[in-house]
Design an enzyme around this catalytic site. Structure first.
Site, short mmCIF file in Angstrom:
data_model
loop_
_atom_site.label_atom_id
_atom_site.label_comp_id
_atom_site.label_asym_id
_atom_site.label_seq_id
_atom_site.Cartn_x
_atom_site.Cartn_y
_atom_site.Cartn_z
N ASN A 101 88.52 60.65 60.35
CA ASN A 101 89.48 59.62 59.97
C ASN A 101 89.18 59.06 58.58
O ASN A 101 89.64 57.98 58.22
CB ASN A 101 89.51 58.48 61.00
CG ASN A 101 88.23 57.66 61.02
OD1 ASN A 101 87.19 58.07 60.48
ND2 ASN A 101 88.28 56.49 61.63
N ASP A 175 95.92 53.15 68.54
CA ASP A 175 94.90 54.18 68.36
C ASP A 175 94.94 55.21 69.47
O ASP A 175 94.83 56.42 69.23
CB ASP A 175 93.51 53.53 68.33
CG ASP A 175 93.29 52.69 67.09
OD1 ASP A 175 93.46 53.21 65.99
OD2 ASP A 175 92.97 51.51 67.23
#
Length: 411
Positions: A101, A175
């Site tokens: 990420n 998320d």
């Protein structure tokens, strides 16, 4: 005999923090993949969020870290040193899938961009999550689900009672949706790589995921001559049959009857207004909307629902097959018999004697069965084992630890 897991033999290297990408790694780990979590020497930031979630800080009982990192192994690595970078690339050489990420510019600086890694490892499936995507003017903005998913995506500005204020949001909702999207893309790319020997770049982001989640209403917002612009007053919404109503004991019940006309007579009878069951003013939603009578129907339902308790309404609605659900509190969800029956939760026995209910990802395999729920690795817990698998001797590992290229868990 335990059957082989779907991803047994697949190696995943995860270089990521917080929730979305680690959650995707957790899904793959549950499927049997060998997921190696690479952390900095300070560790994943999610190890330190307990106070904001109302939990005690305890590395030996960290429910959030375990949720996102169960069934993985962990190595603590200084990726800024030459030795640390060497180890990372040695891990990638043996990997089938790489998850990260890191933002685009950070990946470029570290030589971890897709173009560079594709040249070194053409078979590698490279997957990432960002806040706002890999292109465009905002690609390098820091992105969390509070900002990119809830706010920028339109949830906070639209889905609250008009005249009040946006909801109190919680971490992880955006998320976890990103994680499931990424996992599905990774699995397709892995099949492609197995069939062709060619890797692929897979990405998703919080902004797009949020917009996709709300796509029905965002698309409908283009028809400005129809409907109501959000935020709305729930009392004046087009259909009063898709709202939550307060009961006698100050609880809320959500009803959901999208086809208003089909349920009208039955529902009015259920709530004790048989006198209105065939009332032509209210039987057809098109007429209700045309004559702006939705507030009248809303008030009728509100008044009736306040006459009985949740327990009483539950019995009535279940007997009449009315689609509904009590708006449960988290404490009630933890005791929900149906949630336990479908193996939503796992009873984690921690070494300190504590038992906690931990949540599984919502994917289930019948033949290979439920995965074990092994806690996430302590910071650097598996560093020696992983380095040994790469061919490092005990002396070499000790030198790497002494020079702060790696760290090893110490009590």
């Amino acid at each position: 005999m335990t059957k082989k897991k779907a991803l047994a033999g697949v190696t995943v290297v995860e270089l990521a923090t917080f929730i979305a990408v680690p959650a995707a790694g957790r899904i793959l780990a549950d499927m049997g993949a060998n997921v190696i979590k690479v952390e900095s020497l300070d560790g994943d930031n999610i190890r330190y969020t307990a106070p904001t979630e109302g939990r005690p800080v305890n590395p030996h009982e960290d429910t959030t870290f375990d949720l996102e990192n169960a069934n993985k192994r962990g190595i603590a690595l200084n990726t800024k040193t030459a030795a640390g970078q060497k180890i990372l690339f040695e891990l990638l050489e043996k990997a089938d899938i790489f998850l990260t990420n890191w933002r685009p510019k950070a990946r470029d600086r570290a030589g971890l961009d897709y173009k560079t890694l594709k040249q070194k490892f053409p078979h590698l499936v490279y997957a990432c999550v960002t806040g706002y995507g890999d292109t465009g003017p905002d690609q390098d903005l820091p992105g969390f689900d509070y900002t990119a998913f809830y706010a920028r995506g339109g949830i906070l500005g639209s889905l609250y009672q008009k005249g009040t204020m946006p909801m109190n949001v919680i971490p992880g909702l955006g998320d976890h949706q990103c994680a499931m999207a990424l996992a599905s893309g990774v699995l397709a790319a892995y099949i492609h790589a197995k069939n062709t020997g060619e890797g692929e770049y897979v990405s998703t982001n919080l902004l797009h995921t949020s917009i996709y989640t709300q796509a029905i209403m965002i698309q409908a917002a283009q028809y400005k001559e129809h409907g109501q612009p959000y935020p709305i007053d729930r009392r004046t919404t087009t259909s009063p049959f898709i709202l939550a109503y307060k009961t006698k004991d100050d609880r809320f019940i959500q009803i959901c009857m999208p086809v208003y006309d089909a349920y009208y007579s039955k529902f009015m009878t259920c709530i004790g207004r048989e006198d209105l069951a065939q009332d032509a003013r209210y039987t057809h939603l098109q007429d209700v909307a045309k004559h702006k009578r939705s507030p009248e129907v809303y008030d009728i339902i509100w008044q009736q629902m306040a006459q009985k308790t949740v327990k009483e309404w539950r019995e009535i609605f279940m007997a009449n097959d009315i689609p509904f659900s009590v708006a449960q509190l988290w404490e009630e969800v933890l005791e929900d018999k149906q949630a336990w029956a479908i193996d939503t939760f796992y009873r984690m026995q921690y070494a300190n004697g504590s038992e906690k209910a931990l949540v599984r990802p919502p994917i289930r395999f019948l033949e290979s069965g439920l995965p074990d729920y092994q806690r996430g690795p302590l910071l650097g817990e598996d560093t020696p084992t992983i380095l040994q698998e790469l061919g490092y001797s005990a002396d070499e590992i000790a030198k790497l630890e002494a020079s702060r290229d790696v760290s090893v868990w110490r009590e």
